[in-house]
Design a protein around this motif. Structure first.
Motif, PDB file in Angstrom:
ATOM      1  N   ASN A  46       0.865  -1.170   0.000  1.00 18.99           N
ATOM      2  CA  ASN A  46       0.000   0.000   0.000  1.00 18.99           C
ATOM      3  C   ASN A  46       0.907   1.227   0.000  1.00 18.99           C
ATOM      4  N   THR A  47       1.361   1.596  -1.187  1.00 21.37           N
ATOM      5  CA  THR A  47       2.371   2.649  -1.307  1.00 21.37           C
ATOM      6  C   THR A  47       1.842   4.035  -0.940  1.00 21.37           C
ATOM      7  N   LYS A  69      -1.641  -3.642   0.041  1.00 15.38           N
ATOM      8  CA  LYS A  69      -2.588  -3.018  -0.889  1.00 15.38           C
ATOM      9  C   LYS A  69      -3.936  -3.714  -0.744  1.00 15.38           C
ATOM     10  N   ARG A  70      -4.971  -2.927  -0.721  1.00 14.29           N
ATOM     11  CA  ARG A  70      -6.292  -3.504  -0.582  1.00 14.29           C
ATOM     12  C   ARG A  70      -7.217  -2.886  -1.623  1.00 14.29           C
ATOM     13  N   PRO A  71      -8.248  -3.603  -1.930  1.00 14.73           N
ATOM     14  CA  PRO A  71      -8.597  -4.956  -1.499  1.00 14.73           C
ATOM     15  C   PRO A  71      -7.836  -6.003  -2.310  1.00 14.73           C
ATOM     16  N   ILE A  72      -7.888  -7.219  -1.811  1.00 20.54           N
ATOM     17  CA  ILE A  72      -7.347  -8.368  -2.539  1.00 20.54           C
ATOM     18  C   ILE A  72      -8.477  -9.384  -2.636  1.00 20.54           C
ATOM     19  N   LEU A  81      -6.483 -11.127  -7.316  1.00 23.13           N
ATOM     20  CA  LEU A  81      -6.555  -9.771  -7.856  1.00 23.13           C
ATOM     21  C   LEU A  81      -6.198  -8.794  -6.746  1.00 23.13           C
ATOM     22  N   VAL A  82      -5.233  -7.916  -7.026  1.00 22.20           N
ATOM     23  CA  VAL A  82      -4.704  -7.000  -6.018  1.00 22.20           C
ATOM     24  C   VAL A  82      -5.044  -5.565  -6.392  1.00 22.20           C
ATOM     25  N   GLY A  83      -5.705  -4.847  -5.472  1.00 26.71           N
ATOM     26  CA  GLY A  83      -6.087  -3.467  -5.739  1.00 26.71           C
ATOM     27  C   GLY A  83      -7.258  -3.447  -6.702  1.00 26.71           C
TER      28      GLY A  83
END
Length: 123
Positions: free
Chosen positions: A57-58, A92-95, A103-105
């Protein structure tokens, strides 16, 4: 399917609305209270086909406080996975996790395309 979310997160709320709109069934897990383990993260990463950096989660406060922008490249994959598992707010969310995808982000077009591709949604 399993949706890792942070309940106050507006993107997570939009994601759940999108999943509901598409009549997809899912269970939720609070990413802050129950972050994925190192083993789970390793499996998700391998199955996702995205760079490990995308799991971070940058834009989050913890990422910024730890100065990870300048540190990640020097860290090994194991160190990065350990760090992610140590604090759900770094992830990073959601996953969205399914038996044959990760699936990420939330990216609606990307998610739709993938879910059509694997037969979860009609085109």
């Amino acid at each position: 399917m399993l949706l890792y979310e942070y309940p106050p997160c507006s993107t997570c709320k939009r994601t759940k609305a999108w999943l509901d709109e598409h009549h997809l069934l899912y269970d939720t897990r609070n990413i802050k209270m129950e972050p994925p383990t190192v083993e789970e993260l390793k499996a998700y990463y391998r199955q996702s086909d995205v760079p490990l950096k995308r799991f971070f989660n940058t834009s989050g406060l913890v990422y910024k406080e730890l100065g990870l922008k300048d540190k990640l490249e020097a860290m090994s994959e194991e160190e990065q996975l350990d760090l992610l598992a140590s604090n759900g707010m770094l992830i990073k969310r959601p996953i969205l996790i399914g038996p044959d995808f990760v699936l990420v982000g939330f990216r609606p077009k990307e998610w739709h395309q993938k879910l059509v591709e694997i037969g979860y949604l009609d085109a």
